[in-house]
Design a protein around this motif. Structure first.
Motif, PDB file in Angstrom:
ATOM      1  N   GLU A  22      50.293  88.965  20.917  1.00 41.79           N
ATOM      2  CA  GLU A  22      49.865  87.912  21.832  1.00 41.79           C
ATOM      3  C   GLU A  22      48.353  87.749  21.717  1.00 41.79           C
ATOM      4  OE1 GLU A  22      51.255  89.169  25.650  1.00 41.79           O
ATOM      5  OE2 GLU A  22      53.311  88.482  25.278  1.00 41.79           O
ATOM      6  N   PRO A  23      47.888  86.607  21.190  1.00 42.32           N
ATOM      7  CA  PRO A  23      46.453  86.411  20.976  1.00 42.32           C
ATOM      8  C   PRO A  23      45.626  86.691  22.225  1.00 42.32           C
ATOM      9  CG  PRO A  23      47.685  84.678  19.902  1.00 42.32           C
ATOM     10  CD  PRO A  23      48.680  85.466  20.704  1.00 42.32           C
ATOM     11  N   GLY A  24      44.558  87.447  22.025  1.00 45.27           N
ATOM     12  CA  GLY A  24      43.635  87.756  23.111  1.00 45.27           C
ATOM     13  C   GLY A  24      43.781  89.132  23.705  1.00 45.27           C
ATOM     14  N   THR A  25      44.887  89.830  23.409  1.00 47.07           N
ATOM     15  CA  THR A  25      45.075  91.164  23.975  1.00 47.07           C
ATOM     16  C   THR A  25      44.381  92.210  23.098  1.00 47.07           C
ATOM     17  OG1 THR A  25      47.111  91.655  22.761  1.00 47.07           O
ATOM     18  CG2 THR A  25      47.342  90.467  24.850  1.00 47.07           C
ATOM     19  N   GLU A  26      44.149  93.364  23.684  1.00 47.11           N
ATOM     20  CA  GLU A  26      43.522  94.450  22.931  1.00 47.11           C
ATOM     21  C   GLU A  26      44.424  94.903  21.780  1.00 47.11           C
ATOM     22  OE1 GLU A  26      41.849  99.015  23.707  1.00 47.11           O
ATOM     23  OE2 GLU A  26      42.460  97.745  25.387  1.00 47.11           O
ATOM     24  N   GLN A  27      45.734  94.992  22.048  1.00 46.55           N
ATOM     25  CA  GLN A  27      46.664  95.422  21.014  1.00 46.55           C
ATOM     26  C   GLN A  27      46.737  94.413  19.869  1.00 46.55           C
ATOM     27  OE1 GLN A  27      46.966  98.780  21.355  1.00 46.55           O
ATOM     28  NE2 GLN A  27      49.039  98.433  20.613  1.00 46.55           N
ATOM     29  N   TRP A  28      46.677  93.128  20.192  1.00 48.21           N
ATOM     30  CA  TRP A  28      46.680  92.089  19.152  1.00 48.21           C
ATOM     31  C   TRP A  28      45.491  92.270  18.219  1.00 48.21           C
ATOM     32  CZ3 TRP A  28      42.978  87.917  19.163  1.00 48.21           C
ATOM     33  CH2 TRP A  28      43.212  86.933  18.190  1.00 48.21           C
ATOM     34  N   GLN A  29      44.318  92.548  18.794  1.00 52.95           N
ATOM     35  CA  GLN A  29      43.139  92.764  17.956  1.00 52.95           C
ATOM     36  C   GLN A  29      43.367  93.919  16.987  1.00 52.95           C
ATOM     37  OE1 GLN A  29      40.678  90.960  17.444  1.00 52.95           O
ATOM     38  NE2 GLN A  29      40.025  89.851  19.267  1.00 52.95           N
ATOM     39  N   ARG A  30      44.010  94.964  17.478  1.00 51.11           N
ATOM     40  CA  ARG A  30      44.283  96.131  16.636  1.00 51.11           C
ATOM     41  C   ARG A  30      45.295  95.795  15.536  1.00 51.11           C
ATOM     42  NH1 ARG A  30      48.645  99.536  17.603  1.00 51.11           N
ATOM     43  NH2 ARG A  30      48.650 101.432  16.341  1.00 51.11           N
ATOM     44  N   CYS A  31      46.330  95.048  15.888  1.00 52.94           N
ATOM     45  CA  CYS A  31      47.418  94.769  14.948  1.00 52.94           C
ATOM     46  C   CYS A  31      47.075  93.688  13.928  1.00 52.94           C
ATOM     47  CB  CYS A  31      48.687  94.392  15.706  1.00 52.94           C
ATOM     48  SG  CYS A  31      49.427  95.781  16.613  1.00 52.94           S
ATOM     49  N   ARG A  32      46.048  92.908  14.197  1.00 54.19           N
ATOM     50  CA  ARG A  32      45.639  91.890  13.239  1.00 54.19           C
ATOM     51  C   ARG A  32      45.274  92.508  11.893  1.00 54.19           C
ATOM     52  NH1 ARG A  32      40.948  88.357  15.721  1.00 54.19           N
ATOM     53  NH2 ARG A  32      41.529  86.889  14.068  1.00 54.19           N
ATOM     54  N   SER A  33      44.663  93.672  11.929  1.00 50.28           N
ATOM     55  CA  SER A  33      44.266  94.337  10.692  1.00 50.28           C
ATOM     56  C   SER A  33      45.492  94.757   9.881  1.00 50.28           C
ATOM     57  CB  SER A  33      43.392  95.551  11.009  1.00 50.28           C
ATOM     58  OG  SER A  33      42.995  96.204   9.824  1.00 50.28           O
ATOM     59  N   MET A  34      46.516  95.275  10.560  1.00 53.99           N
ATOM     60  CA  MET A  34      47.734  95.674   9.847  1.00 53.99           C
ATOM     61  C   MET A  34      48.475  94.459   9.302  1.00 53.99           C
ATOM     62  SD  MET A  34      49.203  98.964  11.963  1.00 53.99           S
ATOM     63  CE  MET A  34      49.122  98.280  13.622  1.00 53.99           C
ATOM     64  N   PHE A  35      48.465  93.375  10.065  1.00 52.40           N
ATOM     65  CA  PHE A  35      49.061  92.119   9.616  1.00 52.40           C
ATOM     66  C   PHE A  35      48.362  91.633   8.343  1.00 52.40           C
ATOM     67  CE2 PHE A  35      49.546  87.379  11.001  1.00 52.40           C
ATOM     68  CZ  PHE A  35      50.631  87.198  10.147  1.00 52.40           C
TER      69      PHE A  35
END
Length: 277
Positions: A22-35
Protein backbone atom coordinates in the motif's frame (compact mmCIF):
# COMPACT_ATOMS: atom_id res chain seq x y z
CA UNK A 1 13.67 -9.30 -29.50
CA UNK A 2 11.59 -6.89 -27.43
CA UNK A 3 10.10 -8.09 -24.14
CA UNK A 4 7.50 -6.36 -21.98
CA UNK A 5 7.48 -6.92 -18.20
CA UNK A 6 4.09 -6.27 -16.58
CA UNK A 7 5.15 -5.75 -12.97
CA UNK A 8 2.58 -6.18 -10.19
CA UNK A 9 3.55 -6.08 -6.53
CA UNK A 10 1.37 -8.49 -4.52
CA UNK A 11 3.26 -11.46 -5.94
CA UNK A 12 6.72 -9.97 -5.39
CA UNK A 13 9.35 -11.37 -3.05
CA UNK A 14 8.52 -10.86 0.63
CA UNK A 15 5.09 -9.27 0.08
CA UNK A 16 2.38 -10.94 2.18
CA UNK A 17 0.39 -8.19 3.92
CA UNK A 18 -1.66 -5.24 2.61
CA UNK A 19 0.74 -2.70 4.14
CA UNK A 20 3.59 -4.35 2.21
CA UNK A 21 2.15 -2.98 -1.03
CA UNK A 22 0.00 0.00 0.00
CA UNK A 23 1.77 3.17 -1.20
CA UNK A 24 2.88 5.44 1.62
CA UNK A 25 3.30 2.86 4.37
CA UNK A 26 6.59 2.05 6.05
CA UNK A 27 6.37 -1.58 4.92
CA UNK A 28 5.73 -0.52 1.31
CA UNK A 29 8.92 1.53 1.36
CA UNK A 30 10.81 -1.54 2.54
CA UNK A 31 9.23 -3.90 0.00
CA UNK A 32 9.80 -1.61 -2.97
CA UNK A 33 13.45 -2.63 -2.97
CA UNK A 34 12.59 -6.34 -3.12
CA UNK A 35 10.06 -5.66 -5.87
CA UNK A 36 12.72 -3.82 -7.87
CA UNK A 37 15.14 -6.69 -7.25
CA UNK A 38 12.66 -9.14 -8.83
CA UNK A 39 12.30 -6.89 -11.88
CA UNK A 40 16.06 -6.44 -12.26
CA UNK A 41 16.59 -10.18 -12.07
CA UNK A 42 14.05 -10.68 -14.85
CA UNK A 43 15.68 -7.97 -16.99
CA UNK A 44 19.12 -9.53 -16.58
CA UNK A 45 17.88 -13.02 -17.40
CA UNK A 46 15.93 -11.87 -20.45
CA UNK A 47 18.95 -10.03 -21.84
CA UNK A 48 21.18 -13.04 -21.20
CA UNK A 49 18.66 -15.13 -23.09
CA UNK A 50 18.74 -12.96 -26.19
CA UNK A 51 16.39 -10.03 -25.60
CA UNK A 52 17.59 -6.82 -27.22
CA UNK A 53 15.09 -4.50 -25.54
CA UNK A 54 13.17 -4.73 -22.26
CA UNK A 55 10.29 -2.43 -21.41
CA UNK A 56 8.91 -2.51 -17.85
CA UNK A 57 5.32 -1.41 -17.29
CA UNK A 58 4.38 -0.62 -13.68
CA UNK A 59 1.13 -2.45 -12.99
CA UNK A 60 0.42 -2.04 -9.28
CA UNK A 61 -1.92 0.48 -7.60
CA UNK A 62 -0.58 4.00 -8.26
CA UNK A 63 1.86 2.43 -10.72
CA UNK A 64 4.67 4.39 -9.05
CA UNK A 65 6.28 1.72 -6.89
CA UNK A 66 9.48 0.56 -8.58
CA UNK A 67 12.65 2.43 -7.74
CA UNK A 68 13.78 3.94 -11.04
CA UNK A 69 17.15 4.87 -9.56
CA UNK A 70 17.78 1.17 -8.86
CA UNK A 71 16.39 -0.17 -12.15
CA UNK A 72 18.77 -2.01 -14.47
CA UNK A 73 20.04 0.75 -16.77
CA UNK A 74 19.57 -1.45 -19.85
CA UNK A 75 15.76 -1.30 -19.50
CA UNK A 76 13.18 1.46 -19.78
CA UNK A 77 10.02 1.84 -17.70
CA UNK A 78 6.49 3.16 -18.04
CA UNK A 79 5.42 4.55 -14.68
CA UNK A 80 2.19 6.23 -13.64
CA UNK A 81 -1.55 5.63 -14.03
CA UNK A 82 -4.29 6.23 -16.61
CA UNK A 83 -2.83 4.15 -19.41
CA UNK A 84 -4.82 2.76 -22.31
CA UNK A 85 -4.18 -0.89 -21.47
CA UNK A 86 -3.34 -0.49 -17.78
CA UNK A 87 -1.33 -3.53 -16.69
CA UNK A 88 -0.15 -4.48 -20.20
CA UNK A 89 0.45 -0.98 -21.54
CA UNK A 90 3.04 -1.11 -24.31
CA UNK A 91 1.88 -4.30 -26.00
CA UNK A 92 -0.31 -2.33 -28.44
CA UNK A 93 2.77 -1.18 -30.38
CA UNK A 94 2.60 -4.65 -31.99
CA UNK A 95 6.38 -5.18 -31.79
CA UNK A 96 6.57 -7.05 -28.47
CA UNK A 97 7.92 -10.60 -28.80
CA UNK A 98 7.01 -11.80 -25.32
CA UNK A 99 5.51 -10.64 -22.05
CA UNK A 100 6.47 -11.43 -18.47
CA UNK A 101 3.80 -11.31 -15.76
CA UNK A 102 5.97 -10.52 -12.74
CA UNK A 103 4.62 -10.38 -9.17
CA UNK A 104 1.22 -11.72 -10.18
CA UNK A 105 -1.33 -13.32 -7.86
CA UNK A 106 -4.53 -15.35 -7.85
CA UNK A 107 -7.90 -13.82 -8.62
CA UNK A 108 -10.77 -12.73 -6.40
CA UNK A 109 -12.31 -15.53 -4.41
CA UNK A 110 -9.32 -17.86 -4.85
CA UNK A 111 -6.79 -19.19 -2.34
CA UNK A 112 -3.60 -17.22 -2.73
CA UNK A 113 -1.45 -14.57 -1.09
CA UNK A 114 -3.29 -11.22 -1.39
CA UNK A 115 -5.66 -12.80 -3.93
CA UNK A 116 -7.94 -10.27 -5.68
CA UNK A 117 -8.87 -8.95 -9.09
CA UNK A 118 -8.17 -5.23 -9.52
CA UNK A 119 -10.02 -4.15 -6.35
CA UNK A 120 -8.85 -5.71 -3.05
CA UNK A 121 -12.22 -6.72 -1.58
CA UNK A 122 -15.21 -5.20 -3.37
CA UNK A 123 -14.96 -7.64 -6.30
CA UNK A 124 -15.53 -11.22 -5.15
CA UNK A 125 -15.39 -12.98 -8.51
CA UNK A 126 -14.75 -12.41 -12.22
CA UNK A 127 -15.54 -14.73 -15.12
CA UNK A 128 -14.51 -14.35 -18.75
CA UNK A 129 -16.60 -16.44 -21.13
CA UNK A 130 -17.68 -18.53 -18.17
CA UNK A 131 -14.15 -19.22 -16.87
CA UNK A 132 -12.79 -17.83 -13.55
CA UNK A 133 -10.52 -14.98 -14.52
CA UNK A 134 -7.88 -13.28 -12.43
CA UNK A 135 -5.66 -10.48 -13.69
CA UNK A 136 -3.32 -12.90 -15.46
CA UNK A 137 -6.19 -14.54 -17.34
CA UNK A 138 -7.63 -11.18 -18.43
CA UNK A 139 -4.29 -9.71 -19.46
CA UNK A 140 -3.33 -12.88 -21.35
CA UNK A 141 -6.49 -12.50 -23.45
CA UNK A 142 -5.46 -8.94 -24.30
CA UNK A 143 -1.84 -9.69 -25.29
CA UNK A 144 -2.97 -12.66 -27.41
CA UNK A 145 -4.82 -10.24 -29.69
CA UNK A 146 -1.46 -8.56 -30.37
CA UNK A 147 0.33 -11.83 -31.15
CA UNK A 148 2.42 -11.70 -27.99
CA UNK A 149 3.02 -14.86 -25.92
CA UNK A 150 3.25 -14.93 -22.11
CA UNK A 151 6.69 -16.44 -21.53
CA UNK A 152 7.21 -16.14 -17.75
CA UNK A 153 5.01 -15.76 -14.66
CA UNK A 154 6.28 -15.09 -11.13
CA UNK A 155 4.33 -14.92 -7.86
CA UNK A 156 3.35 -17.30 -5.09
CA UNK A 157 2.94 -21.01 -5.79
CA UNK A 158 -0.82 -20.63 -6.33
CA UNK A 159 -0.26 -17.89 -8.91
CA UNK A 160 2.10 -20.22 -10.76
CA UNK A 161 -0.56 -22.94 -10.76
CA UNK A 162 -3.12 -20.40 -11.97
CA UNK A 163 -0.87 -19.55 -14.93
CA UNK A 164 -1.55 -23.01 -16.36
CA UNK A 165 -5.08 -21.84 -17.18
CA UNK A 166 -3.94 -18.99 -19.45
CA UNK A 167 -0.27 -19.61 -20.36
CA UNK A 168 0.43 -23.35 -20.03
CA UNK A 169 3.74 -23.13 -21.91
CA UNK A 170 5.14 -20.26 -19.83
CA UNK A 171 8.01 -20.70 -17.37
CA UNK A 172 7.09 -20.00 -13.75
CA UNK A 173 8.91 -18.95 -10.59
CA UNK A 174 7.34 -19.25 -7.14
CA UNK A 175 8.99 -16.68 -4.87
CA UNK A 176 6.87 -17.78 -1.88
CA UNK A 177 4.41 -20.50 -0.89
CA UNK A 178 0.85 -19.72 0.15
CA UNK A 179 -0.07 -20.23 3.81
CA UNK A 180 -3.09 -17.92 3.92
CA UNK A 181 -4.23 -14.77 2.18
CA UNK A 182 -1.89 -12.79 4.43
CA UNK A 183 0.92 -15.25 5.12
CA UNK A 184 3.50 -17.15 3.09
CA UNK A 185 6.71 -19.13 3.36
CA UNK A 186 9.09 -16.67 1.71
CA UNK A 187 12.44 -17.17 0.03
CA UNK A 188 14.99 -14.36 0.59
CA UNK A 189 15.68 -11.89 -2.24
CA UNK A 190 19.09 -13.33 -3.14
CA UNK A 191 17.51 -16.71 -3.79
CA UNK A 192 14.45 -15.44 -5.66
CA UNK A 193 16.61 -13.18 -7.82
CA UNK A 194 18.71 -16.17 -8.90
CA UNK A 195 15.57 -18.21 -9.64
CA UNK A 196 13.94 -15.42 -11.64
CA UNK A 197 17.14 -14.68 -13.57
CA UNK A 198 17.54 -18.32 -14.56
CA UNK A 199 13.94 -18.85 -15.64
CA UNK A 200 13.84 -15.54 -17.52
CA UNK A 201 16.88 -16.59 -19.52
CA UNK A 202 15.26 -19.94 -20.34
CA UNK A 203 11.92 -18.25 -21.11
CA UNK A 204 13.46 -16.44 -24.07
CA UNK A 205 13.21 -19.71 -25.99
CA UNK A 206 9.44 -19.11 -25.96
CA UNK A 207 9.65 -15.55 -27.28
CA UNK A 208 8.59 -14.69 -30.80
CA UNK A 209 5.66 -13.09 -32.53
CA UNK A 210 2.57 -15.27 -32.98
CA UNK A 211 -0.43 -14.92 -35.22
CA UNK A 212 -2.74 -12.50 -33.37
CA UNK A 213 -5.76 -14.16 -31.82
CA UNK A 214 -8.85 -13.47 -33.90
CA UNK A 215 -10.95 -10.85 -32.11
CA UNK A 216 -14.18 -12.36 -30.84
CA UNK A 217 -16.96 -11.30 -28.44
CA UNK A 218 -15.95 -11.54 -24.78
CA UNK A 219 -18.56 -12.02 -22.09
CA UNK A 220 -17.59 -10.65 -18.67
CA UNK A 221 -19.40 -11.37 -15.42
CA UNK A 222 -18.44 -9.58 -12.23
CA UNK A 223 -19.63 -10.33 -8.70
CA UNK A 224 -19.33 -7.71 -5.96
CA UNK A 225 -19.85 -7.85 -2.22
CA UNK A 226 -22.87 -5.52 -1.96
CA UNK A 227 -25.83 -4.56 -4.11
CA UNK A 228 -25.07 -0.86 -4.43
CA UNK A 229 -21.76 -1.66 -6.12
CA UNK A 230 -23.56 -3.65 -8.82
CA UNK A 231 -25.93 -0.72 -9.21
CA UNK A 232 -22.96 1.63 -9.66
CA UNK A 233 -21.29 -0.64 -12.22
CA UNK A 234 -24.48 -0.78 -14.30
CA UNK A 235 -24.11 2.94 -15.03
CA UNK A 236 -21.59 1.96 -17.73
CA UNK A 237 -23.44 1.62 -21.07
CA UNK A 238 -23.84 -2.04 -21.98
CA UNK A 239 -23.39 -3.30 -18.41
CA UNK A 240 -26.52 -4.94 -16.99
CA UNK A 241 -27.37 -6.38 -13.60
CA UNK A 242 -28.01 -10.12 -13.61
CA UNK A 243 -28.54 -10.37 -9.86
CA UNK A 244 -28.38 -8.29 -6.71
CA UNK A 245 -24.55 -8.46 -6.70
CA UNK A 246 -23.73 -9.42 -10.29
CA UNK A 247 -23.26 -7.56 -13.55
CA UNK A 248 -22.54 -8.71 -17.08
CA UNK A 249 -21.41 -7.15 -20.34
CA UNK A 250 -20.25 -8.29 -23.77
CA UNK A 251 -17.37 -6.65 -25.63
CA UNK A 252 -16.39 -7.18 -29.26
CA UNK A 253 -12.83 -8.14 -28.33
CA UNK A 254 -10.34 -8.34 -25.44
CA UNK A 255 -9.14 -4.77 -26.02
CA UNK A 256 -12.61 -3.36 -25.33
CA UNK A 257 -13.21 -5.95 -22.59
CA UNK A 258 -10.31 -4.72 -20.45
CA UNK A 259 -11.11 -1.05 -21.07
CA UNK A 260 -14.72 -1.58 -19.99
CA UNK A 261 -13.49 -3.48 -16.94
CA UNK A 262 -11.37 -0.48 -15.93
CA UNK A 263 -14.46 1.74 -16.18
CA UNK A 264 -16.56 -0.67 -14.11
CA UNK A 265 -13.85 -0.87 -11.43
CA UNK A 266 -13.61 2.92 -11.26
CA UNK A 267 -17.33 3.28 -10.62
CA UNK A 268 -17.33 0.45 -8.07
CA UNK A 269 -14.43 1.97 -6.13
CA UNK A 270 -16.08 5.39 -6.12
CA UNK A 271 -19.33 3.90 -4.80
CA UNK A 272 -17.71 2.43 -1.67
CA UNK A 273 -18.03 4.03 1.76
CA UNK A 274 -15.33 3.78 4.42
CA UNK A 275 -17.00 1.46 6.93
CA UNK A 276 -19.86 -0.15 5.03
CA UNK A 277 -18.13 -0.79 1.73
Amino acid sequence: MKILISADMEGATGVTWPADCEPGTEQWQRCRSMFTSDVNAAIDGLLRGGATEVLVNEAHSTMRNLLLEELDERATMITGRHKELSMVEGVQTCDVDGVVFLGYHCGAGEDGVLAHTYLPNAITGVWLDGQPAGEGYLNAAVVAEYGTPVILVTGDDRACEDAESYAPAARTVAVKDHVSRYAARCRPPARTAADIRGEAERAMALAGRLAPAEPSPKVMEIEVDSAQLAQAAAVVPGVTRTGARRVRYTSPDAYEMIRAFKAVCTLISNAMEKDYG
